[in-house]
Design a protein around this motif. Structure first.
Motif, PDB file in Angstrom:
ATOM      1  N   ARG A 179     -42.804  41.421  30.717  1.00 43.31           N
ATOM      2  CA  ARG A 179     -42.716  39.826  30.989  1.00 43.31           C
ATOM      3  C   ARG A 179     -43.352  39.284  29.786  1.00 43.31           C
ATOM      4  O   ARG A 179     -42.705  38.163  29.314  1.00 43.31           O
ATOM      5  N   GLU A 184     -40.659  34.672  31.058  1.00 41.11           N
ATOM      6  CA  GLU A 184     -40.655  34.506  32.595  1.00 41.11           C
ATOM      7  C   GLU A 184     -39.229  34.532  33.054  1.00 41.11           C
ATOM      8  O   GLU A 184     -38.957  35.410  34.204  1.00 41.11           O
ATOM      9  N   ILE A 185     -38.457  33.792  32.617  1.00 38.50           N
ATOM     10  CA  ILE A 185     -37.025  33.653  33.013  1.00 38.50           C
ATOM     11  C   ILE A 185     -36.123  35.002  33.036  1.00 38.50           C
ATOM     12  O   ILE A 185     -35.622  35.694  34.120  1.00 38.50           O
ATOM     13  N   TYR A 187     -37.408  37.905  32.295  1.00 41.50           N
ATOM     14  CA  TYR A 187     -38.136  38.861  33.103  1.00 41.50           C
ATOM     15  C   TYR A 187     -37.510  38.887  34.460  1.00 41.50           C
ATOM     16  O   TYR A 187     -37.436  39.935  35.273  1.00 41.50           O
ATOM     17  N   ARG A 188     -37.702  37.665  35.224  1.00 42.03           N
ATOM     18  CA  ARG A 188     -37.082  37.834  36.584  1.00 42.03           C
ATOM     19  C   ARG A 188     -35.587  38.348  36.616  1.00 42.03           C
ATOM     20  O   ARG A 188     -35.138  38.995  37.713  1.00 42.03           O
ATOM     21  N   LYS A 191     -35.548  42.122  36.672  1.00 43.37           N
ATOM     22  CA  LYS A 191     -35.952  42.648  37.851  1.00 43.37           C
ATOM     23  C   LYS A 191     -34.730  42.591  38.836  1.00 43.37           C
ATOM     24  O   LYS A 191     -34.553  43.566  39.827  1.00 43.37           O
ATOM     25  N   GLN A 192     -33.907  41.529  38.788  1.00 47.37           N
ATOM     26  CA  GLN A 192     -32.718  41.373  39.549  1.00 47.37           C
ATOM     27  C   GLN A 192     -31.674  42.507  39.222  1.00 47.37           C
ATOM     28  O   GLN A 192     -31.141  43.036  40.019  1.00 47.37           O
TER      29      GLN A 192
END
Length: 251
Positions: A179, A184-185, A187-188, A191-192
């Protein structure tokens, strides 16, 4: 000179495309964090200090081997072995044999999963080619108890996933490092990608969702003859300083 991997092999197609390698990296990043031997990657301090660089070094070494002559591939594999021996000497412990096999198994599995997610399903013969390539790497590293066939690898892979993974404090710490380095973006988004790639065992331990948010992007990616999605996908997932490195992975 004899090539380590035949020029018409599906392995060269998989490992000759930056986007596929990027997804191999994403899947490995998830599973690395869960492995019970992840403390070995923390021992030198390189992984927590810069996890993206450390994981990139793993996949770029693998690509270097895939596109090398047999002689140069063996030299690169021997260098990897020597580096690990030095770490073992420094810690006065031996890396478990199963931990070596886990990394090899990850490269086999995520090579297949990444290509199939981005391109098409592989035939059994093509999957076997992937297995055979990394099996030869394992043999050169003198790893013990390697599976002798693709079907045997499938069974061992399932056993390793059940026995060798756990969510630990180091898992949590490593994902926090992801992260921190990605923002943040991204990192998300990572995870997708992981949710679409990883085996169910890994998905469950990391409490990943089903990755549905990324499916429209992947659909457009597969229409990339019309839409130039390759660059967009890489730019979405990686900070600017890594984009050129990934671009250079295209063969």
């Amino acid at each position: 000179m004899e090539q380590f991997v035949k020029e018409d092999s599906i392995v060269r197609e998989i490992w000759g495309k930056a986007d596929t390698i990027l997804f191999v990296f994403a899947g490995s990043a998830a599973e690395f964090a869960l492995n019970k031997a992840v403390d070995w990657l923390y021992f030198t301090g390189k992984l927590p200090a810069d996890p993206l660089k450390r994981l990139f070094s793993t996949v770029t070494y693998a690509q270097r081997i895939v596109f090398a002559t047999k002689e140069n591939a063996f030299t690169a594999i021997d260098q990897i072995t020597a580096i690990h021996r030095q770490v073992e000497t420094s810690r006065d412990m031996k890396i478990p044999d199963w931990a070596y096999r886990d990394v090899l198994f990850m490269l086999i599995d995520y090579s297949i999963r990444a290509y199939e997610l981005l391109e098409r399903k592989l035939s059994l013969n093509e999957r076997t080619e992937v297995f055979n390539t990394f099996y030869e790497v394992g043999v050169r590293m003198e790893l013990k108890d390697l599976p002798a066939s693709y079907s045997e690898w499938e069974l061992m892979r399932e056993t390793h996933l059940k026995q060798d993974l756990r969510f630990s404090d180091l898992t949590k710490d490593l994902f926090e490092k992801y992260r921190e380095h990605l923002g943040e973006i991204r990192y998300r988004l990572l995870k997708q990608v992981q949710a679409l790639l990883v085996p169910e065992t890994v998905k469950g331990l990391l409490s990943l969702d089903n990755g549905e948010l990324l499916l429209p992007v992947l659909y457009l990616y597969k229409l990339s003859g019309t839409f130039n999605m390759q660059d967009l996908l890489r730019n979405m997932l990686l900070p600017a300083e890594y984009r050129m490195q990934v671009q250079q992975l295209n063969k």
